[in-house]
Design a protein around this motif. Structure first.
Motif, PDB file in Angstrom:
ATOM      1  N   LEU A 134      -0.882  39.533  42.289  1.00  0.00           N
ATOM      2  CA  LEU A 134      -0.227  39.400  43.595  1.00  0.00           C
ATOM      3  C   LEU A 134       0.810  40.525  43.653  1.00  0.00           C
ATOM      4  CD1 LEU A 134       0.450  38.032  46.254  1.00  0.00           C
ATOM      5  CD2 LEU A 134       1.802  36.342  45.006  1.00  0.00           C
ATOM      6  N   ALA A 135       0.430  41.636  44.276  1.00  0.00           N
ATOM      7  CA  ALA A 135       1.286  42.835  44.251  1.00  0.00           C
ATOM      8  C   ALA A 135       2.133  42.899  45.528  1.00  0.00           C
ATOM      9  CB  ALA A 135       0.419  44.073  44.052  1.00  0.00           C
ATOM     10  N   THR A 136       1.609  43.529  46.586  1.00  0.00           N
ATOM     11  CA  THR A 136       2.383  43.566  47.848  1.00  0.00           C
ATOM     12  C   THR A 136       2.249  42.259  48.628  1.00  0.00           C
ATOM     13  OG1 THR A 136       0.511  44.403  49.113  1.00  0.00           O
ATOM     14  CG2 THR A 136       1.969  46.051  48.120  1.00  0.00           C
ATOM     15  N   GLY A 137       1.171  41.535  48.352  1.00  0.00           N
ATOM     16  CA  GLY A 137       0.903  40.299  49.100  1.00  0.00           C
ATOM     17  C   GLY A 137       0.036  40.539  50.329  1.00  0.00           C
ATOM     18  N   GLY A 138      -0.246  41.833  50.636  1.00  0.00           N
ATOM     19  CA  GLY A 138      -0.997  42.166  51.858  1.00  0.00           C
ATOM     20  C   GLY A 138      -2.405  41.584  51.870  1.00  0.00           C
ATOM     21  N   SER A 139      -3.157  41.796  50.759  1.00  0.00           N
ATOM     22  CA  SER A 139      -4.544  41.287  50.738  1.00  0.00           C
ATOM     23  C   SER A 139      -4.556  39.770  50.711  1.00  0.00           C
ATOM     24  CB  SER A 139      -5.322  41.772  49.511  1.00  0.00           C
ATOM     25  OG  SER A 139      -4.972  43.032  49.155  1.00  0.00           O
ATOM     26  N   GLU A 165       8.072  40.895  45.193  1.00  0.00           N
ATOM     27  CA  GLU A 165       7.835  41.390  46.560  1.00  0.00           C
ATOM     28  C   GLU A 165       6.619  40.693  47.188  1.00  0.00           C
ATOM     29  OE1 GLU A 165       8.238  43.135  43.794  1.00  0.00           O
ATOM     30  OE2 GLU A 165       9.367  44.982  44.126  1.00  0.00           O
ATOM     31  N   GLY A 166       5.584  40.494  46.368  1.00  0.00           N
ATOM     32  CA  GLY A 166       4.352  39.868  46.861  1.00  0.00           C
ATOM     33  C   GLY A 166       4.554  38.398  47.160  1.00  0.00           C
ATOM     34  N   VAL A 167       5.285  37.717  46.290  1.00  0.00           N
ATOM     35  CA  VAL A 167       5.548  36.281  46.504  1.00  0.00           C
ATOM     36  C   VAL A 167       6.307  36.107  47.813  1.00  0.00           C
ATOM     37  CG1 VAL A 167       6.709  34.232  45.596  1.00  0.00           C
ATOM     38  CG2 VAL A 167       5.571  35.809  44.014  1.00  0.00           C
ATOM     39  N   LYS A 168       7.322  36.951  48.006  1.00  0.00           N
ATOM     40  CA  LYS A 168       8.154  36.834  49.221  1.00  0.00           C
ATOM     41  C   LYS A 168       7.303  37.084  50.481  1.00  0.00           C
ATOM     42  CE  LYS A 168      12.549  38.624  50.998  1.00  0.00           C
ATOM     43  NZ  LYS A 168      12.238  39.566  52.060  1.00  0.00           N
ATOM     44  N   LEU A 170       4.061  36.882  50.875  1.00  0.00           N
ATOM     45  CA  LEU A 170       3.032  35.857  51.091  1.00  0.00           C
ATOM     46  C   LEU A 170       3.656  34.554  51.605  1.00  0.00           C
ATOM     47  CD1 LEU A 170       0.033  35.209  50.912  1.00  0.00           C
ATOM     48  CD2 LEU A 170       0.313  34.723  48.472  1.00  0.00           C
ATOM     49  N   GLN A 171       4.820  34.223  51.059  1.00  0.00           N
ATOM     50  CA  GLN A 171       5.493  32.999  51.524  1.00  0.00           C
ATOM     51  C   GLN A 171       5.938  33.147  52.980  1.00  0.00           C
ATOM     52  OE1 GLN A 171       8.457  32.378  48.369  1.00  0.00           O
ATOM     53  NE2 GLN A 171       7.337  30.516  47.827  1.00  0.00           N
ATOM     54  N   GLU A 172       6.385  34.371  53.333  1.00  0.00           N
ATOM     55  CA  GLU A 172       6.817  34.573  54.729  1.00  0.00           C
ATOM     56  C   GLU A 172       5.630  34.492  55.679  1.00  0.00           C
ATOM     57  OE1 GLU A 172      10.794  37.163  53.749  1.00  0.00           O
ATOM     58  OE2 GLU A 172       9.118  38.191  54.738  1.00  0.00           O
ATOM     59  N   ALA A 173       4.486  35.062  55.239  1.00  0.00           N
ATOM     60  CA  ALA A 173       3.296  35.054  56.106  1.00  0.00           C
ATOM     61  C   ALA A 173       2.698  33.661  56.213  1.00  0.00           C
ATOM     62  CB  ALA A 173       2.260  36.035  55.571  1.00  0.00           C
ATOM     63  N   HIS A 174       2.782  32.898  55.108  1.00  0.00           N
ATOM     64  CA  HIS A 174       2.126  31.575  55.075  1.00  0.00           C
ATOM     65  C   HIS A 174       3.059  30.550  54.411  1.00  0.00           C
ATOM     66  CE1 HIS A 174      -1.630  33.132  56.595  1.00  0.00           C
ATOM     67  NE2 HIS A 174      -1.525  34.132  55.751  1.00  0.00           N
ATOM     68  N   PRO A 175       4.009  30.054  55.171  1.00  0.00           N
ATOM     69  CA  PRO A 175       4.997  29.136  54.585  1.00  0.00           C
ATOM     70  C   PRO A 175       4.390  27.818  54.097  1.00  0.00           C
ATOM     71  CG  PRO A 175       5.698  29.908  56.770  1.00  0.00           C
ATOM     72  CD  PRO A 175       4.285  30.344  56.583  1.00  0.00           C
ATOM     73  N   ASP A 176       3.157  27.533  54.476  1.00  0.00           N
ATOM     74  CA  ASP A 176       2.511  26.279  54.061  1.00  0.00           C
ATOM     75  C   ASP A 176       1.688  26.440  52.780  1.00  0.00           C
ATOM     76  OD1 ASP A 176       0.857  28.056  55.391  1.00  0.00           O
ATOM     77  OD2 ASP A 176      -0.488  26.499  56.130  1.00  0.00           O
ATOM     78  N   LEU A 184       5.884  35.707  36.693  1.00  0.00           N
ATOM     79  CA  LEU A 184       6.574  36.446  37.759  1.00  0.00           C
ATOM     80  C   LEU A 184       7.180  37.674  37.095  1.00  0.00           C
ATOM     81  CD1 LEU A 184       7.569  36.666  40.682  1.00  0.00           C
ATOM     82  CD2 LEU A 184       9.600  35.378  39.985  1.00  0.00           C
ATOM     83  N   ASP A 185       6.617  38.850  37.389  1.00  0.00           N
ATOM     84  CA  ASP A 185       7.075  40.080  36.744  1.00  0.00           C
ATOM     85  C   ASP A 185       8.284  40.657  37.468  1.00  0.00           C
ATOM     86  OD1 ASP A 185       5.138  39.737  34.838  1.00  0.00           O
ATOM     87  OD2 ASP A 185       4.307  41.755  35.024  1.00  0.00           O
ATOM     88  N   ASP A 186       8.634  41.888  37.057  1.00  0.00           N
ATOM     89  CA  ASP A 186       9.903  42.448  37.502  1.00  0.00           C
ATOM     90  C   ASP A 186       9.868  43.034  38.913  1.00  0.00           C
ATOM     91  OD1 ASP A 186      12.577  42.836  36.501  1.00  0.00           O
ATOM     92  OD2 ASP A 186      12.149  44.949  36.928  1.00  0.00           O
ATOM     93  N   HIS A 187       8.963  43.968  39.135  1.00  0.00           N
ATOM     94  CA  HIS A 187       8.932  44.631  40.446  1.00  0.00           C
ATOM     95  C   HIS A 187       7.635  45.405  40.623  1.00  0.00           C
ATOM     96  CE1 HIS A 187      10.317  47.891  37.790  1.00  0.00           C
ATOM     97  NE2 HIS A 187       9.847  48.731  38.683  1.00  0.00           N
ATOM     98  N   LEU A 188       7.466  45.972  41.808  1.00  0.00           N
ATOM     99  CA  LEU A 188       6.350  46.882  42.105  1.00  0.00           C
ATOM    100  C   LEU A 188       6.872  48.304  41.983  1.00  0.00           C
ATOM    101  CD1 LEU A 188       4.657  45.713  45.437  1.00  0.00           C
ATOM    102  CD2 LEU A 188       3.680  45.690  43.147  1.00  0.00           C
ATOM    103  N   ASN A 189       6.063  49.195  41.382  1.00  0.00           N
ATOM    104  CA  ASN A 189       6.524  50.589  41.349  1.00  0.00           C
ATOM    105  C   ASN A 189       6.014  51.351  42.573  1.00  0.00           C
ATOM    106  OD1 ASN A 189       3.917  51.418  40.822  1.00  0.00           O
ATOM    107  ND2 ASN A 189       4.256  51.816  38.647  1.00  0.00           N
ATOM    108  N   GLU A 190       6.321  52.656  42.633  1.00  0.00           N
ATOM    109  CA  GLU A 190       5.976  53.416  43.841  1.00  0.00           C
ATOM    110  C   GLU A 190       4.478  53.555  44.051  1.00  0.00           C
ATOM    111  OE1 GLU A 190       8.284  56.984  43.590  1.00  0.00           O
ATOM    112  OE2 GLU A 190      10.116  55.838  44.026  1.00  0.00           O
ATOM    113  N   GLN A 191       3.723  53.442  42.960  1.00  0.00           N
ATOM    114  CA  GLN A 191       2.255  53.516  43.088  1.00  0.00           C
ATOM    115  C   GLN A 191       1.645  52.158  43.429  1.00  0.00           C
ATOM    116  OE1 GLN A 191       3.778  54.951  40.105  1.00  0.00           O
ATOM    117  NE2 GLN A 191       3.908  56.765  41.416  1.00  0.00           N
ATOM    118  N   GLY A 192       2.468  51.144  43.568  1.00  0.00           N
ATOM    119  CA  GLY A 192       1.944  49.819  43.911  1.00  0.00           C
ATOM    120  C   GLY A 192       1.515  48.999  42.714  1.00  0.00           C
ATOM    121  N   TYR A 193       1.850  49.478  41.500  1.00  0.00           N
ATOM    122  CA  TYR A 193       1.545  48.691  40.299  1.00  0.00           C
ATOM    123  C   TYR A 193       2.673  47.701  40.017  1.00  0.00           C
ATOM    124  CZ  TYR A 193      -2.425  51.554  38.940  1.00  0.00           C
ATOM    125  OH  TYR A 193      -3.647  52.172  38.913  1.00  0.00           O
TER     126      TYR A 193
END
Ligand code: URA
Length: 209
Positions: A134-139, A165-168, A170-176, A184-193
Motif C-alpha cells: 500500500l504505497a500512495t493508495g491510488g490503486s 501516506e497510503g493509509v491516510k 485510502l482512509q480519506e477516499a474510503h472511510p468505511d 506500517l513502514d516509515d515513508h514513501l521515497n521520491e520514486q514511490g518506493y
C-alpha cells in the motif's frame, strides 16, 4: 470509521523480515508471500460471523458453529496481488477469485483500470481485496471504487507493507474500509518506493525487472 490494523503475529513478523531481505530469491519470496498471505487471512477472518448448526457426531447430536453470512471473494490487484491468492485459498478454498488490473497513466500519473473480472454475485460477497504494497493508495482506492460501483459494500483491504501516506489516502477516499497490514513502514521515497519496504513486490515475485 475506517479501521487500520497492523497484524503483529510473531510468525508474520518473522517471515516478513526474511521477505524484506535483498538476498531473498524469487522462490523464497514467492513462498513467503504465499505463507504470509495465508496467515493474514487467518487474522483477517477472525471477525467473520458464525451461526449455530445442528450436526451429528458418531456419538451424539450437538449444536456446532459454521460460518454464516456472506460468501467470500478474494480480489488481487494485478500484478503483485496474485502472489497472495493461493495462500488465502488454502484457508478459504471455496472463495471465488476476481481480478482488477491497473496501469499508471504517464501524463496524469493516476492509476487507470484495464481489466476487471469479478464473480457475478460480487455485491453479495465479503471481499478480501489484496495487494502486498500500500504505497500512495491510488490503486487501492480505485480498486475499491471499482468494487463499490458493482454494488460491493463489504470490503477488507489486506496488504503486507503499508506507507503512512497510503493509509491516510485510502482512509480519506474510503472511510468505511477496514485496512490490514503486516507492517506500517516509515515513508514513501521520491520514486514511490516504500521505505524501508521490500523493493518492487511484482518484480521480486515474478523474477522480472
Ligand atoms: N510497489 C511496490 O512493489 N513497492 C513499493 O515500495 C511501492 C509500490
Amino acid at each position: 470509521m475506517s479501521k487500520f490494523t497492523v497484524v503483529e503475529h510473531p510468525l508474520i513478523q518473522h517471515k516478513l523480515s526474511i521477505l524484506r531481505r535483498k538476498e531473498a530469491s524469487t522462490k523464497e519470496f514467492r513462498e513467503l508471500v504465499d505463507e504470509i498471505g495465508m496467515l493474514m487471512a487467518y487474522e483477517v477472518s477472525r471477525e467473520l460471523p458464525l451461526e449455530d448448526v445442528t450436526i451429528e457426531t458418531p456419538v451424539a447430536q450437538m449444536t456446532a458453529k459454521q460460518l454464516a453470512g456472506k460468501k467470500l471473494a478474494v480480489v488481487p490487484i494485478l500484478r503483485a496481488g496474485i502472489g497472495m491468492v493461493d495462500g488465502i485459498l488454502k484457508l478459504i478454498p471455496a472463495a471465488r477469485v476476481g481480478h482488477i488490473g491497473m496501469y499508471r497513466d504517464e501524463e496524469t500519473m493516476k492509476p487507470v483500470e484495464y481489466m476487471v473480472k469479478l464473480p457475478t454475485d460480487i455485491a453479495d460477497r465479503q471481499i478480501f481485496l489484496v495487494d502486498p504494497m500500500l504505497a500512495t493508495g491510488g490503486s487501492a482506492a480505485l480498486a475499491v471504487d471499482v468494487l463499490k460501483k458493482r454494488g460491493a459494500s463489504n470490503i477488507k483491504f489486506v496488504c503486507l507493507v503499508a506507507a503512512p501516506e497510503g493509509v491516510k489516502a485510502l482512509q480519506e477516499a474510503h472511510p468505511d474500509l477496514d485496512i490490514y497490514a503486516a507492517s506500517l513502514d516509515d515513508h514513501l521515497n521520491e520514486q514511490g518506493y516504500i521505505v524501508p519496504g521490500l523493493g518492487d513486490a511484482g518484480d521480486r515475485l515474478f523474477g522480472t525487472k
